[in-house]
Design a protein around this motif. Structure first.
Motif, PDB file in Angstrom:
ATOM      1  N   PRO A  98     -56.386 -38.907 -10.980  1.00  0.00           N
ATOM      2  CA  PRO A  98     -55.350 -39.870 -11.329  1.00  0.00           C
ATOM      3  C   PRO A  98     -55.133 -39.959 -12.837  1.00  0.00           C
ATOM      4  O   PRO A  98     -56.070 -39.822 -13.607  1.00  0.00           O
ATOM      5  CB  PRO A  98     -55.907 -41.191 -10.799  1.00  0.00           C
ATOM      6  N   SER A  99     -53.885 -40.227 -13.197  1.00  0.00           N
ATOM      7  CA  SER A  99     -53.571 -40.349 -14.619  1.00  0.00           C
ATOM      8  C   SER A  99     -54.041 -41.704 -15.147  1.00  0.00           C
ATOM      9  O   SER A  99     -54.161 -42.666 -14.402  1.00  0.00           O
ATOM     10  CB  SER A  99     -52.057 -40.235 -14.746  1.00  0.00           C
ATOM     11  N   THR A 100     -54.285 -41.760 -16.438  1.00  0.00           N
ATOM     12  CA  THR A 100     -54.706 -43.026 -17.043  1.00  0.00           C
ATOM     13  C   THR A 100     -53.567 -44.050 -17.009  1.00  0.00           C
ATOM     14  O   THR A 100     -53.776 -45.210 -17.286  1.00  0.00           O
ATOM     15  CB  THR A 100     -55.124 -42.792 -18.498  1.00  0.00           C
ATOM     16  N   TYR A 101     -52.382 -43.586 -16.689  1.00  0.00           N
ATOM     17  CA  TYR A 101     -51.233 -44.482 -16.549  1.00  0.00           C
ATOM     18  C   TYR A 101     -51.519 -45.577 -15.520  1.00  0.00           C
ATOM     19  O   TYR A 101     -50.989 -46.674 -15.607  1.00  0.00           O
ATOM     20  CB  TYR A 101     -50.050 -43.628 -16.108  1.00  0.00           C
ATOM     21  N   HIS A 102     -52.359 -45.252 -14.546  1.00  0.00           N
ATOM     22  CA  HIS A 102     -52.606 -46.208 -13.464  1.00  0.00           C
ATOM     23  C   HIS A 102     -53.813 -47.105 -13.727  1.00  0.00           C
ATOM     24  O   HIS A 102     -54.316 -47.733 -12.811  1.00  0.00           O
ATOM     25  CB  HIS A 102     -52.799 -45.463 -12.148  1.00  0.00           C
ATOM     26  N   THR A 103     -54.304 -47.090 -14.949  1.00  0.00           N
ATOM     27  CA  THR A 103     -55.426 -47.987 -15.234  1.00  0.00           C
ATOM     28  C   THR A 103     -55.141 -48.725 -16.543  1.00  0.00           C
ATOM     29  O   THR A 103     -54.016 -48.707 -17.034  1.00  0.00           O
ATOM     30  CB  THR A 103     -56.745 -47.185 -15.261  1.00  0.00           C
ATOM     31  N   SER A 122     -48.683 -34.017  -9.132  1.00  0.00           N
ATOM     32  CA  SER A 122     -50.037 -33.801  -8.606  1.00  0.00           C
ATOM     33  C   SER A 122     -50.854 -35.090  -8.572  1.00  0.00           C
ATOM     34  O   SER A 122     -52.018 -35.071  -8.218  1.00  0.00           O
ATOM     35  CB  SER A 122     -50.747 -32.758  -9.465  1.00  0.00           C
ATOM     36  N   CYS A 123     -50.251 -36.197  -8.927  1.00  0.00           N
ATOM     37  CA  CYS A 123     -51.035 -37.433  -9.024  1.00  0.00           C
ATOM     38  C   CYS A 123     -51.265 -38.055  -7.646  1.00  0.00           C
ATOM     39  O   CYS A 123     -50.317 -38.276  -6.899  1.00  0.00           O
ATOM     40  CB  CYS A 123     -50.294 -38.416  -9.920  1.00  0.00           C
ATOM     41  N   PRO A 124     -52.535 -38.342  -7.331  1.00  0.00           N
ATOM     42  CA  PRO A 124     -52.794 -38.925  -6.005  1.00  0.00           C
ATOM     43  C   PRO A 124     -52.391 -40.395  -5.898  1.00  0.00           C
ATOM     44  O   PRO A 124     -52.482 -40.973  -4.828  1.00  0.00           O
ATOM     45  CB  PRO A 124     -54.314 -38.777  -5.857  1.00  0.00           C
ATOM     46  N   ASP A 171     -43.719 -43.270 -17.454  1.00  0.00           N
ATOM     47  CA  ASP A 171     -44.055 -42.590 -16.217  1.00  0.00           C
ATOM     48  C   ASP A 171     -45.425 -41.972 -16.302  1.00  0.00           C
ATOM     49  O   ASP A 171     -45.954 -41.732 -17.374  1.00  0.00           O
ATOM     50  CB  ASP A 171     -43.018 -41.502 -15.927  1.00  0.00           C
ATOM     51  N   CYS A 172     -45.960 -41.708 -15.127  1.00  0.00           N
ATOM     52  CA  CYS A 172     -47.269 -41.075 -15.036  1.00  0.00           C
ATOM     53  C   CYS A 172     -47.167 -39.643 -15.561  1.00  0.00           C
ATOM     54  O   CYS A 172     -46.190 -38.949 -15.289  1.00  0.00           O
ATOM     55  CB  CYS A 172     -47.674 -41.086 -13.578  1.00  0.00           C
ATOM     56  N   MET A 173     -48.205 -39.245 -16.294  1.00  0.00           N
ATOM     57  CA  MET A 173     -48.129 -37.912 -16.892  1.00  0.00           C
ATOM     58  C   MET A 173     -48.508 -36.811 -15.908  1.00  0.00           C
ATOM     59  O   MET A 173     -48.262 -35.654 -16.153  1.00  0.00           O
ATOM     60  CB  MET A 173     -49.034 -37.859 -18.110  1.00  0.00           C
TER      61      MET A 173
HETATM   62 ZN    ZN Z   1     -49.604 -40.999 -11.251  1.00  0.00          ZN
END
Ligand code: ZN
Ligand code: SF4
Length: 910
Positions: free
Chosen positions: A426-431, A690-692, A684-686
């Motif tokens: 997961p990208s750090t975008y989600h934390t 492929s991000c779960p 946006d998520c980087m």
């Molecule tokens: Zn993501």
């Protein structure tokens, strides 16, 4: 002498100005709208023609009105746009000069500093200032001398929309161009902005700094520290810009400080490492704090490689600072793959460039490892331990190894596995990557909760009950009741329950029957049964002591899952743990834009990780309740109240919606091209595809923040038909008695009492249904009955969460026969009053109601008004006719509940 036309035109302008002067704010807003429609895009000459050469009179009125009202935001957007028509009127700067003379620039700068000013108005004000700045050097100087740089920089640092940030950036960039007198001021303003929290703002600042740097020619030493800190940003764009600026700065006098700073970052200071080891907070918080140090370490290694590749001179300076020793040290950080990869690539560069370094590293690694390292420097050292540690919630440590044995070679399969999983991590975008954000979120949420929380009996118990055992028990009861049931429904049940069984010992001493009776109507009866079992276990196996930790709650109490254990642990025991229920899932998914299936393991892990990270260590129970309350009252499934949300500033989905609206309106107004569009969308998520944690489905504009979370498509409820029979006999005291049988101890309505029932498979004729019921009741009573005794009564629908149940109801009235005296462990005869009191499922109550309704109809319609009960008394009517007759009778009756209205009252048991 003026012509007739000119006079008319002057008259028109004068009456326009008079209307303006006498108009209230609504009238003025209408005038502004009309003005914008008729005059947008006009040149100076055209405007002058329209306003009989005195257009300035209107501009000065506008400027004054703005100065007087901007603090209240009265039609500020319209005013700014109207002023924009004047300021952008090409070919003449008269309006600009007049606007400056009337204090317009100062007002615009004040607008930027008002916290209550809307973001879109700030952006508009910035665009006006940009128009002024672009008009020439003297205008730039005027803005700078009015403390403009500070106001614009502060606006850039605190704004939350890309539109405002980009407008502020464009203005700073313009002020730095062709303005030698104030270049340094802009430059220092930008340096002061470097530590701001918005990643987008940081990226823009770095881009501008690079440009301004090339003009100012000297470097202010205060740039070094924030620049090196920015390497710890979890945003790659920010990191890359920071590295680019570092590369630029090696041309200047700060080079030695920068190089030694970079090398030092490879080996985090002991206190930093110890601090991370000592943290008592949940693992996720610790890891995130450590993460920033690791990310900085990785970025420093990357910058070092890029510098070394630039020139031999730089390489040698780095070598003289002991870079090899530090790179080997970073290579030993098995908790951060990226740091290892970057250190390994940098090391490879030095090894290939300097034979004596090659020899040194060869000796340090040993031949096998060195050969592997040289053949694939970036893959041999990739490890996913940090991620797996996060997933398992295991405490991550730096585990910095001795330089002589930094890494072990791993199997190809392992390397491959890790490479595959790394791409899907997961990208750090989600934390949350900035601990300061977490601290802010906690205080915002708890402030909101403290001001408006609902007073609930279990909350009072959790706050005031001094006995830990009773407190834990009380919260446990409330949490079990609240599973699947609304707060409003639970309050009454909870109060009655606690009055009857105030301690776990009292509950343990009750019978299951009593518990079921108390639970009747709450639904999901197994919850009450498990509470009872749990209480008995606490008393018999735990010496009456409720478990004291989340782990033991989870292990010892039946019916307590991960969420319930977290909730009881934090609320009653003050344990620092998150608690993820449906409300919290929704809030976290929206706040961190998690849109993948919310039941998937990756999302579940991520949500628990987030919940453990954000929970307030001082007030974990309140924090968890605040999150749940936010989900229940503000961040609701439908129609969330984002404008009232205390944590809106942390919410990715809110920002996404806002940004999209902004973009759409810009597109509509044709302004999209005014500002550079080459900047990546950092909202946006980087990891993209492929991000779960990112949604599979495309963003749906209509859903807004409700794009998150996404649920898997719900299975439709199972449709079942069940034959059920009211077996009635005359009791000893003259009243009727009803036969009940007990359901199996497992499954739906486990252990509950009901009328004898049979699952109906396929469509059967009435005769067959009677035959099946007759056989079943004969078996239960141990007598042989005749199926002609059975009479069709009607149907009852009852909806469980996963079953759409239809009870096909029959009745049979038995003679007062000794044969019916048979009573087994799983059967009982109950009088009407006992049945009404009994803990029976809602479905049984509905069947009873139907039966009474039909019985009563029959009594009413019978000719002599009396009904004699005889053996097999009821007419053996066809179900359809009989049902219709009963229905119509019921509809005509005044006192009775008709079947149709009865069906309408059937509600889903939740
Ligand atoms: Zn993501
Ligand atoms: Fe939910 Fe809106 Fe608050 Fe985001 S801003 S957490 S979507 S209520």
């Amino acid at each position: 002498m003026s012509t007739h036309g000119e006079q008319a035109s002057i008259g028109k302008v004068l009456s326009f100005l008079q209307e303006w002067d006498h108009g209230n704010k609504t009238a003025r807003s209408r005038m502004l709208e009309a003005f914008l429609t008729q005059n947008s895009g006009k040149t100076f000459v055209e405007l002058e023609r329209e306003f009989a050469q005195v257009a300035s009179l209107f501009l000065s009125r506008l400027t004054t009105w703005m100065r007087l009202t901007y603090m209240f935001g009265t039609y500020l957007g319209l005013q700014l746009k109207a002023i924009g028509v004047f300021l952008s009127a090409s070919s003449h700067d008269q309006y600009l000069r007049e606007f400056l003379e009337d204090g317009g620039v100062l007002t615009l700068l004040d607008v930027l500093g008002q916290t209550q000013t809307q973001e879109e108005d700030k952006a508009e004000a910035l665009r006006l200032l940009l128009t002024i700045s672009n008009a020439g050097r003297k205008y730039k100087e005027f803005i700078c001398e009015s403390y403009g740089v500070r106001a614009i920089a502060e606006c850039l640092a605190t704004s939350i929309t890309e539109e405002t940030q980009e407008a502020a950036w464009a203005l700073l960039e313009s002020l730095s161009r062709g303005n030698p007198k104030h270049q340094h001021q802009v430059y220092k303003g930008l340096i002061a902005l470097m530590p701001c929290t918005s990643a987008k703002a940081q990226q823009l600042v770095l881009q501008t700094l690079r440009m301004v740097q090339s003009k100012v020619k000297t470097v202010h030493p205060s740039i070094v520290e924030p620049l090196l800190n920015m390497l710890g940003s979890l945003r790659l764009e920010v990191q890359d810009e920071a590295i680019n600026l570092i590369l630029d700065l090696t041309e200047y006098e700060v080079r030695p400080v920068l190089l030694s700073g970079l090398v030092a970052l490879l080996k985090p200071a002991k206190e930093e490492v110890q601090q991370h080891h000592m943290l008592e907070e949940p693992e996720m918080t610790e890891i995130t704090l450590s993460l920033s140090v690791f990310v900085q370490q990785a970025a420093a290694a990357k910058a070092i490689r890029l510098l070394a590749e630039t020139s031999q001179e730089l390489s040698e300076e780095l070598l003289s600072l002991g870079v090899i020793h530090h790179l080997l040290y970073t290579l030993g950080n098995r908790d951060h793959t990226e740091a290892q990869v970057q250190a390994s690539l940098a090391l490879e560069h030095f090894v290939r460039s300097y034979p004596d370094i090659e020899e040194h590293v060869h000796r340090a690694m040993g031949s096998t490892l060195f050969a592997a390292f040289m053949s694939a420097a970036c893959s041999v050292f990739t490890m996913s331990r940090l991620r797996s540690a996060m997933q398992k919630g295991k405490r991550a440590s730096l585990e910095l190894t001795e330089t002589t044995k930094p890494v072990r070679k791993r199997s190809k399969a392992a390397v491959k596995e890790e490479e595959t999983t790394t791409t899907a991590s997961p990208s750090t975008y989600h934390t949350f990557h900035d601990p300061a954000d977490v601290v802010l979120l906690r205080s915002q949420l708890l402030n909101w909760y403290d001001k408006g929380k609902r007073e609930l009996p279990w909350r009072t118990a959790a706050m005031t009950e001094p006995d830990l055992n009773i407190r834990t028990y009380a919260v446990w009861v409330s949490e079990i009741m609240l599973q699947q049931t609304q707060v409003a429904t639970v309050i009454d049940y909870y109060n009655k329950w606690m009055k009857r069984w105030p301690t776990v010992q009292d509950l343990a001493a009750a019978t299951l029957e009593e518990v079921n009776q108390m639970w009747a109507g709450l639904g999901y009866y197994s919850r009450g049964k498990r509470l009872h079992e749990g209480a008995q276990k606490v008393v018999s196996e735990l010496k009456g002591q409720m478990p004291r930790t989340v782990e033991s709650l989870l292990k010892q109490l039946p019916g307590v899952g991960r969420y319930t254990a977290g909730a009881i642990g934090s609320i009653a025991l003050g344990q620092v743990t998150g608690a993820v229920d449906g409300n919290v899932i929704r809030v976290l998914c929206r706040v961190r834009a998690i849109g993948a299936d919310s039941t998937s393991p990756a999302v579940t892990d991520a949500l628990w990780g987030l919940a453990n990270m954000v929970v307030d260590p001082e007030r974990p129970g309140d924090f968890n309740q605040a999150m749940m309350e936010l989900g229940a009252r503000v961040c609701t499934p439908k129609g969330p109240l984002c404008s009232q949300c205390p944590i809106q500033s942390h919410c990715h989905s809110y920002r996404k919606v806002y940004a999209k609206q902004e973009k759409n309106s810009k597109r509509l107004l044709g302004k999209l091209d005014r500002l550079p569009s080459t900047l990546p969308d950092i909202e946006d998520c980087m990891n993209g595809g492929s991000c779960p944690l990112c949604p599979m489905e495309p963003w749906d504009d209509e859903l807004g923040v409700q794009n998150f979370p996404r649920k898997p498509v719900k299975k439709p409820p199972r449709v079942e038909r069940t034959l059920t029979c009211m077996v009635v006999r005359s009791g000893e005291e003259g009243g009727d008695e009803y036969l009940l049988t007990q359901r199996p101890n497992k499954g739906l309505l486990a252990g509950m009492w009901e009328f004898p029932s049979l699952l109906l498979e396929g469509e059967n004729s009435e005769m067959k249904q009677k035959g099946a019921l007759c056989a079943e009741i004969s078996r239960v009573l141990g007598v042989q009955l005749n199926k002609s005794l059975f009479q069709y009564v009607g149907e009852v629908v009852h909806i469980f969460s996963h079953i759409h149940q239809t009870y096909v109801v029959y009745s049979v009235c038995l003679k007062d026969s000794e044969e019916t005296q048979t009573q087994t462990e799983n059967t009982q005869w109950l009088t009407r009053s006992a049945l009404q009191e009994a803990a029976v499922p809602t479905g049984v109550k509905k069947i009873l109601k139907l039966y009474d309704s039909v019985e009563s109809q029959e009594e009413q319609t019978s000719k002599d008004g009396k009904r004699k009960k005889t053996a097999g008394v009821k007419n053996d009517k066809k179900p359809q006719t009989s049902k219709k007759a009963k229905l119509s009778a019921a509809n005509n009756g005044t006192r009775q509940l008709s079947l149709s209205s009865f069906f309408k009252t059937v509600k889903e048991e939740s």
